[in-house]
Design a protein around this motif. Sequence first.
Motif, PDB file in Angstrom:
ATOM      1  N   MET A 127     -12.163 -72.028  35.021  1.00 53.17           N
ATOM      2  CA  MET A 127     -12.121 -70.993  36.038  1.00 53.17           C
ATOM      3  C   MET A 127     -10.667 -70.654  36.330  1.00 53.17           C
ATOM      4  SD  MET A 127     -15.158 -72.261  38.625  1.00 53.17           S
ATOM      5  CE  MET A 127     -14.198 -73.649  39.225  1.00 53.17           C
ATOM      6  N   ASN A 128     -10.290 -69.435  36.017  1.00 57.29           N
ATOM      7  CA  ASN A 128      -8.937 -68.953  36.255  1.00 57.29           C
ATOM      8  C   ASN A 128      -8.955 -67.829  37.275  1.00 57.29           C
ATOM      9  OD1 ASN A 128      -7.944 -70.706  34.228  1.00 57.29           O
ATOM     10  ND2 ASN A 128      -8.308 -69.160  32.637  1.00 57.29           N
ATOM     11  N   SER A 129      -7.790 -67.539  37.816  1.00 57.81           N
ATOM     12  CA  SER A 129      -7.639 -66.464  38.806  1.00 57.81           C
ATOM     13  C   SER A 129      -8.664 -66.575  39.920  1.00 57.81           C
ATOM     14  CB  SER A 129      -7.735 -65.100  38.115  1.00 57.81           C
ATOM     15  OG  SER A 129      -6.752 -64.953  37.120  1.00 57.81           O
ATOM     16  N   LEU A 130      -8.818 -67.771  40.431  1.00 55.80           N
ATOM     17  CA  LEU A 130      -9.823 -68.015  41.460  1.00 55.80           C
ATOM     18  C   LEU A 130      -9.503 -67.254  42.738  1.00 55.80           C
ATOM     19  CD1 LEU A 130     -10.369 -71.794  40.822  1.00 55.80           C
ATOM     20  CD2 LEU A 130     -12.174 -70.063  40.805  1.00 55.80           C
ATOM     21  N   GLN A 131     -10.551 -66.775  43.374  1.00 58.39           N
ATOM     22  CA  GLN A 131     -10.456 -66.017  44.606  1.00 58.39           C
ATOM     23  C   GLN A 131     -11.318 -66.673  45.672  1.00 58.39           C
ATOM     24  OE1 GLN A 131      -8.302 -63.319  44.835  1.00 58.39           O
ATOM     25  NE2 GLN A 131      -7.744 -64.038  42.777  1.00 58.39           N
ATOM     26  N   GLN A 154     -18.172 -79.172  44.744  1.00 60.60           N
ATOM     27  CA  GLN A 154     -17.633 -78.165  45.660  1.00 60.60           C
ATOM     28  C   GLN A 154     -16.345 -77.565  45.115  1.00 60.60           C
ATOM     29  OE1 GLN A 154     -18.820 -77.062  48.876  1.00 60.60           O
ATOM     30  NE2 GLN A 154     -17.208 -75.522  48.531  1.00 60.60           N
ATOM     31  N   VAL A 155     -16.275 -76.245  45.147  1.00 59.59           N
ATOM     32  CA  VAL A 155     -15.061 -75.510  44.820  1.00 59.59           C
ATOM     33  C   VAL A 155     -14.662 -74.704  46.047  1.00 59.59           C
ATOM     34  CG1 VAL A 155     -14.047 -73.672  43.424  1.00 59.59           C
ATOM     35  CG2 VAL A 155     -15.523 -75.393  42.357  1.00 59.59           C
ATOM     36  N   THR A 156     -13.447 -74.910  46.505  1.00 57.89           N
ATOM     37  CA  THR A 156     -12.945 -74.198  47.670  1.00 57.89           C
ATOM     38  C   THR A 156     -11.644 -73.498  47.302  1.00 57.89           C
ATOM     39  OG1 THR A 156     -13.922 -75.823  49.178  1.00 57.89           O
ATOM     40  CG2 THR A 156     -12.213 -74.384  50.067  1.00 57.89           C
ATOM     41  N   VAL A 178      -8.206 -75.251  45.789  1.00 55.73           N
ATOM     42  CA  VAL A 178      -7.061 -74.584  45.190  1.00 55.73           C
ATOM     43  C   VAL A 178      -6.719 -73.343  45.992  1.00 55.73           C
ATOM     44  CG1 VAL A 178      -7.561 -75.417  42.859  1.00 55.73           C
ATOM     45  CG2 VAL A 178      -8.484 -73.218  43.626  1.00 55.73           C
ATOM     46  N   GLN A 179      -5.519 -72.858  45.792  1.00 48.61           N
ATOM     47  CA  GLN A 179      -5.107 -71.607  46.404  1.00 48.61           C
ATOM     48  C   GLN A 179      -5.559 -70.428  45.558  1.00 48.61           C
ATOM     49  OE1 GLN A 179      -0.810 -72.255  46.873  1.00 48.61           O
ATOM     50  NE2 GLN A 179      -1.153 -72.421  49.080  1.00 48.61           N
ATOM     51  N   SER A 180      -5.658 -69.283  46.186  1.00 49.07           N
ATOM     52  CA  SER A 180      -6.017 -68.063  45.478  1.00 49.07           C
ATOM     53  C   SER A 180      -5.103 -67.865  44.267  1.00 49.07           C
ATOM     54  CB  SER A 180      -5.924 -66.870  46.419  1.00 49.07           C
ATOM     55  OG  SER A 180      -6.286 -65.670  45.764  1.00 49.07           O
ATOM     56  N   GLY A 181      -5.718 -67.542  43.131  1.00 47.79           N
ATOM     57  CA  GLY A 181      -4.980 -67.382  41.896  1.00 47.79           C
ATOM     58  C   GLY A 181      -4.904 -68.630  41.046  1.00 47.79           C
ATOM     59  N   GLY A 182      -5.348 -69.745  41.581  1.00 50.43           N
ATOM     60  CA  GLY A 182      -5.298 -71.003  40.865  1.00 50.43           C
ATOM     61  C   GLY A 182      -6.442 -71.173  39.895  1.00 50.43           C
ATOM     62  N   SER A 183      -6.470 -72.348  39.255  1.00 50.92           N
ATOM     63  CA  SER A 183      -7.460 -72.643  38.231  1.00 50.92           C
ATOM     64  C   SER A 183      -8.083 -74.010  38.445  1.00 50.92           C
ATOM     65  CB  SER A 183      -6.826 -72.618  36.836  1.00 50.92           C
ATOM     66  OG  SER A 183      -6.312 -71.343  36.516  1.00 50.92           O
ATOM     67  N   LEU A 184      -9.313 -74.140  37.985  1.00 51.10           N
ATOM     68  CA  LEU A 184     -10.021 -75.407  37.936  1.00 51.10           C
ATOM     69  C   LEU A 184     -10.855 -75.439  36.671  1.00 51.10           C
ATOM     70  CD1 LEU A 184     -11.416 -75.856  41.573  1.00 51.10           C
ATOM     71  CD2 LEU A 184      -9.677 -77.286  40.489  1.00 51.10           C
ATOM     72  N   ARG A 185     -11.124 -76.631  36.186  1.00 56.89           N
ATOM     73  CA  ARG A 185     -12.056 -76.797  35.082  1.00 56.89           C
ATOM     74  C   ARG A 185     -13.162 -77.752  35.509  1.00 56.89           C
ATOM     75  NH1 ARG A 185     -12.138 -78.283  28.640  1.00 56.89           N
ATOM     76  NH2 ARG A 185     -12.030 -80.498  29.216  1.00 56.89           N
ATOM     77  N   LEU A 186     -14.374 -77.247  35.519  1.00 59.51           N
ATOM     78  CA  LEU A 186     -15.535 -78.047  35.851  1.00 59.51           C
ATOM     79  C   LEU A 186     -16.129 -78.659  34.588  1.00 59.51           C
ATOM     80  CD1 LEU A 186     -17.391 -75.737  38.408  1.00 59.51           C
ATOM     81  CD2 LEU A 186     -15.504 -77.342  38.804  1.00 59.51           C
ATOM     82  N   SER A 187     -16.663 -79.860  34.723  1.00 57.38           N
ATOM     83  CA  SER A 187     -17.310 -80.543  33.618  1.00 57.38           C
ATOM     84  C   SER A 187     -18.717 -80.943  34.020  1.00 57.38           C
ATOM     85  CB  SER A 187     -16.528 -81.793  33.212  1.00 57.38           C
ATOM     86  OG  SER A 187     -15.223 -81.476  32.781  1.00 57.38           O
ATOM     87  N   CYS A 188     -19.602 -80.954  33.057  1.00 57.05           N
ATOM     88  CA  CYS A 188     -20.973 -81.386  33.272  1.00 57.05           C
ATOM     89  C   CYS A 188     -21.368 -82.299  32.128  1.00 57.05           C
ATOM     90  CB  CYS A 188     -21.910 -80.184  33.348  1.00 57.05           C
ATOM     91  SG  CYS A 188     -23.673 -80.595  33.419  1.00 57.05           S
ATOM     92  N   ALA A 189     -21.769 -83.512  32.461  1.00 53.91           N
ATOM     93  CA  ALA A 189     -22.236 -84.476  31.477  1.00 53.91           C
ATOM     94  C   ALA A 189     -23.757 -84.515  31.495  1.00 53.91           C
ATOM     95  CB  ALA A 189     -21.668 -85.858  31.768  1.00 53.91           C
TER      96      ALA A 189
END
Length: 121
Positions: free
Chosen positions: A83-87, A116-118, A12-23
């Motif tokens: 995860m919000n406001s990613l840097q 991986q989160v980039t 994602v670009q800076s300022g973007g968001s992701l949601r990680l899941s764990c089962a």
Amino acid sequence: QVQLVESGGGSVQSGGSLRLSCAASAFTPGYRAIGWFRQAPGKEREGVSCISISDKSTDYADSVKGRFTISLDNIKKMVYLQMNSLQPEDTAVYYCGVDVDGTKWCEYEYWGQGTQVTVSS
């Protein structure tokens, strides 16, 4: 032992968001907490967030407070990390872990393969 599978990572670009899941394969009686840690190349492991399985109390690293939110679904045996406001400094492999015992809170005995989160600027 418990099996953990992470998903949801990506770029994602800076300022973007992701949601990680764990089962999790199981929440065995006596498990204390489940959470996330991360590791970037050349860096030590950093605890990100953890949540109590019993009462859902939470802890966050200072570096992510106000930006990340952990949640737990006991029925589905899933834990999430919004995860919000990613840097760019958030770039790392993120691991889901389970704290079974010991004196240190959220020191994990089991963890998954990571996702991986980039974050690009």
